[in-house]
Design a protein around this motif. Sequence first.
Motif, PDB file in Angstrom:
ATOM      1  N   MET A 162       0.841  -1.199   0.000  1.00 41.57           N
ATOM      2  CA  MET A 162       0.000   0.000   0.000  1.00 41.57           C
ATOM      3  C   MET A 162       0.875   1.248   0.000  1.00 41.57           C
ATOM      4  N   PRO A 163       0.303   2.380  -0.395  1.00 43.61           N
ATOM      5  CA  PRO A 163       1.098   3.616  -0.332  1.00 43.61           C
ATOM      6  C   PRO A 163       1.637   3.795   1.088  1.00 43.61           C
ATOM      7  N   GLU A 164       2.853   4.247   1.154  1.00 41.19           N
ATOM      8  CA  GLU A 164       3.508   4.325   2.454  1.00 41.19           C
ATOM      9  C   GLU A 164       3.131   5.587   3.220  1.00 41.19           C
ATOM     10  N   LYS A 165       2.806   5.405   4.497  1.00 38.79           N
ATOM     11  CA  LYS A 165       2.776   6.570   5.387  1.00 38.79           C
ATOM     12  C   LYS A 165       4.006   6.385   6.264  1.00 38.79           C
ATOM     13  N   VAL A 166       4.851   7.394   6.303  1.00 35.43           N
ATOM     14  CA  VAL A 166       6.069   7.221   7.092  1.00 35.43           C
ATOM     15  C   VAL A 166       5.762   7.480   8.566  1.00 35.43           C
ATOM     16  N   VAL A 167       6.170   6.527   9.398  1.00 35.38           N
ATOM     17  CA  VAL A 167       5.990   6.656  10.837  1.00 35.38           C
ATOM     18  C   VAL A 167       7.294   7.204  11.420  1.00 35.38           C
ATOM     19  N   ARG A 168       7.187   8.377  12.045  1.00 34.90           N
ATOM     20  CA  ARG A 168       8.385   9.013  12.617  1.00 34.90           C
ATOM     21  C   ARG A 168       8.569   8.509  14.040  1.00 34.90           C
ATOM     22  N   ILE A 169       9.742   7.923  14.274  1.00 34.12           N
ATOM     23  CA  ILE A 169       9.964   7.222  15.549  1.00 34.12           C
ATOM     24  C   ILE A 169      11.124   7.835  16.324  1.00 34.12           C
ATOM     25  N   GLY A 170      10.954   7.904  17.646  1.00 32.90           N
ATOM     26  CA  GLY A 170      12.047   8.279  18.541  1.00 32.90           C
ATOM     27  C   GLY A 170      12.435   7.062  19.361  1.00 32.90           C
ATOM     28  N   VAL A 171      13.713   6.773  19.437  1.00 36.41           N
ATOM     29  CA  VAL A 171      14.169   5.601  20.194  1.00 36.41           C
ATOM     30  C   VAL A 171      14.734   6.071  21.537  1.00 36.41           C
ATOM     31  N   ILE A 172      14.185   5.551  22.625  1.00 35.21           N
ATOM     32  CA  ILE A 172      14.654   5.935  23.967  1.00 35.21           C
ATOM     33  C   ILE A 172      15.540   4.812  24.499  1.00 35.21           C
ATOM     34  N   GLY A 173      16.832   5.061  24.553  1.00 38.91           N
ATOM     35  CA  GLY A 173      17.804   4.040  24.963  1.00 38.91           C
ATOM     36  C   GLY A 173      18.490   3.465  23.744  1.00 38.91           C
ATOM     37  N   VAL A 174      19.766   3.824  23.539  1.00 36.65           N
ATOM     38  CA  VAL A 174      20.472   3.337  22.344  1.00 36.65           C
ATOM     39  C   VAL A 174      21.615   2.395  22.733  1.00 36.65           C
ATOM     40  N   GLY A 175      21.301   1.469  23.673  1.00 41.21           N
ATOM     41  CA  GLY A 175      22.259   0.428  24.039  1.00 41.21           C
ATOM     42  C   GLY A 175      22.213  -0.695  23.006  1.00 41.21           C
ATOM     43  N   THR A 176      22.438  -1.927  23.461  1.00 41.42           N
ATOM     44  CA  THR A 176      22.495  -3.070  22.535  1.00 41.42           C
ATOM     45  C   THR A 176      21.198  -3.219  21.741  1.00 41.42           C
ATOM     46  N   GLN A 177      20.082  -3.271  22.449  1.00 43.28           N
ATOM     47  CA  GLN A 177      18.808  -3.538  21.767  1.00 43.28           C
ATOM     48  C   GLN A 177      18.269  -2.288  21.074  1.00 43.28           C
ATOM     49  N   GLY A 178      18.509  -1.120  21.672  1.00 46.30           N
ATOM     50  CA  GLY A 178      18.055   0.126  21.042  1.00 46.30           C
ATOM     51  C   GLY A 178      18.723   0.323  19.693  1.00 46.30           C
ATOM     52  N   THR A 179      20.005  -0.005  19.624  1.00 43.72           N
ATOM     53  CA  THR A 179      20.726   0.105  18.352  1.00 43.72           C
ATOM     54  C   THR A 179      20.162  -0.891  17.332  1.00 43.72           C
ATOM     55  N   ARG A 180      19.804  -2.081  17.842  1.00 42.61           N
ATOM     56  CA  ARG A 180      19.190  -3.073  16.947  1.00 42.61           C
ATOM     57  C   ARG A 180      17.854  -2.536  16.401  1.00 42.61           C
ATOM     58  N   HIS A 181      17.072  -1.875  17.268  1.00 39.50           N
ATOM     59  CA  HIS A 181      15.815  -1.266  16.795  1.00 39.50           C
ATOM     60  C   HIS A 181      16.105  -0.283  15.656  1.00 39.50           C
ATOM     61  N   ILE A 182      17.099   0.568  15.877  1.00 34.83           N
ATOM     62  CA  ILE A 182      17.401   1.586  14.856  1.00 34.83           C
ATOM     63  C   ILE A 182      17.790   0.905  13.541  1.00 34.83           C
ATOM     64  N   GLU A 183      18.629  -0.115  13.624  1.00 32.30           N
ATOM     65  CA  GLU A 183      19.058  -0.803  12.393  1.00 32.30           C
ATOM     66  C   GLU A 183      17.858  -1.422  11.672  1.00 32.30           C
ATOM     67  N   CYS A 184      16.941  -2.003  12.439  1.00 32.51           N
ATOM     68  CA  CYS A 184      15.750  -2.610  11.816  1.00 32.51           C
ATOM     69  C   CYS A 184      14.848  -1.528  11.226  1.00 32.51           C
ATOM     70  N   PHE A 185      14.561  -0.481  11.996  1.00 30.53           N
ATOM     71  CA  PHE A 185      13.675   0.581  11.487  1.00 30.53           C
ATOM     72  C   PHE A 185      14.222   1.163  10.178  1.00 30.53           C
ATOM     73  N   ARG A 186      15.555   1.259  10.086  1.00 31.44           N
ATOM     74  CA  ARG A 186      16.152   1.808   8.858  1.00 31.44           C
ATOM     75  C   ARG A 186      15.874   0.926   7.636  1.00 31.44           C
ATOM     76  N   GLN A 187      15.562  -0.352   7.889  1.00 32.18           N
ATOM     77  CA  GLN A 187      15.280  -1.246   6.757  1.00 32.18           C
ATOM     78  C   GLN A 187      13.777  -1.453   6.546  1.00 32.18           C
ATOM     79  N   ILE A 188      12.968  -0.765   7.342  1.00 38.99           N
ATOM     80  CA  ILE A 188      11.510  -0.851   7.172  1.00 38.99           C
ATOM     81  C   ILE A 188      11.087   0.420   6.424  1.00 38.99           C
ATOM     82  N   PRO A 189      10.604   0.284   5.174  1.00 36.95           N
ATOM     83  CA  PRO A 189      10.422   1.465   4.325  1.00 36.95           C
ATOM     84  C   PRO A 189       9.545   2.560   4.930  1.00 36.95           C
ATOM     85  N   ARG A 190       8.510   2.166   5.666  1.00 39.12           N
ATOM     86  CA  ARG A 190       7.616   3.228   6.153  1.00 39.12           C
ATOM     87  C   ARG A 190       7.993   3.704   7.563  1.00 39.12           C
ATOM     88  N   ALA A 191       9.187   3.368   8.021  1.00 42.78           N
ATOM     89  CA  ALA A 191       9.655   3.859   9.328  1.00 42.78           C
ATOM     90  C   ALA A 191      10.819   4.816   9.146  1.00 42.78           C
TER      91      ALA A 191
END
Length: 374
Positions: free
Chosen positions: A35-64
């Motif tokens: 479907m047409p993408e709506k971009v979801v703007r996300i703030g990550v609270i905590g950029v330790g081991t798992q927070g960094t993993r979240h950021i890496e994943c969100f970067r590969q999710i087109p609408r994030a």
Amino acid sequence: MPEGSPKGASGKWAGRKPRLYILTEGAKQNEEKDMPEKVVRIGVIGVGTQGTRHIECFRQIPRAEVVAAADIDQARLKEVCARYEIKAAFTDYHQMVKEAEMDAVSIVLPDDMHLEPALAAIDAGLDLLVEKPLATKVEEAEAIVKAAREKGVRLMTNFSNRWQQPVALVKEAYVAGDLGKPVYVYARLSNTLMVPTEMIRPWVKRTSLPFWLMSHTVDRVRWIYGAEAKKVYGISRSGVLKSMGIDVEDIYLATVEWDNGAFSTFESSWILPTSLPANIDSKMMFIFTEGAAYFDAQAAMMEMASKERYRIPPMLSTSTRGRIQGFVIEALRHFVDSVAERKELGPSGEDGLAVCRITSAIVESAQKGKAIEL
Ligand SMILES: NC(=O)c1ccc[n+]([C@@H]2O[C@H](COP(=O)([O-])OP(=O)(O)OC[C@H]3O[C@@H](n4cnc5c(N)ncnc54)[C@H](O)[C@@H]3O)[C@@H](O)[C@H]2O)c1
């Protein structure tokens, strides 16, 4: 050969139609992916081991899009924001939820620190993904769920194991009626000593095995069964980590009786030797009245040995030619899709609360030496 038989099937396989399970929750959503993408703007609270993993994943999710990040560790925050081109960096997440233009936050702080940022995000009207465990105290989990419900924001507890293929397949087979009724589950989820002595050393005393590890296995079983826990008995032992100056239990065992008549055993330790080929040991055995299922998440699909190290790479969440694949990214994709399309999401805050009640009862039972009725 009957139609649908595996090619060349004979003997006991003849006439058996391969069953195609229809994904229970994800199927419709996945069909709508283009479907047409709506971009979801996300703030990550905590950029330790798992927070960094979240950021890496969100970067590969087109609408994030990760538009902001917060962490009290200034040096780490600066390094992570530079590496992933995140424009807004905050050492105070209160400031971030007030000032950054966002649709949602993901809360990836230590286990016992989820309440305050969750309430701040809810107050700002943001949808939120909270890492498991939702909280380490039942009152805190209740407060998060209540506030989210009152404000009408979406709240997901990141029980990402629901996207592990073996876990999802057992659920689908059970729901399809192929296995009969639930009887028993054995679930082990353990770590090597690397986790309490290095990875989460700064805050390991503020969590415990039932919250850090069993929250995942308890959620897997509760989700597959679609049942609630009735009675819990927990037992723990300590000594190895205490002798290293880390005052936490080494191992927990818990039995849980469910309201569908089945029972289960959960086993978690974090004193396995670091010489093991993987840091996680995850195994399950399901017994149903008309079937059984077994899985070993570390079973060697591949083994790799360098001069220094022998290892079994984790195949349930991995990266192939730069593309992240598996349950970790799929859980986050589900959150992004649900926020973008304003759809129901799960595992919900209520799921996080129910698991928090069970894991808290496991700790209480081990402390008191008696079973706890829920
Ligand atoms: N779903 C999963 O499979 C999974 C896997 C790993 C971790 N987790 C969960 O993720 C959470 C984080 O775990 P982790 O391993 O990334 O921990 P971590 O210690 O690596 O990271 C925590 C980060 O929070 C920051 N922090 C601490 N207090 C803060 C504050 N007041 N304000 C802002 N930042 C603060 C620290 O500086 C650190 O960078 C835990 O709840 C954990 O259980 C979930």
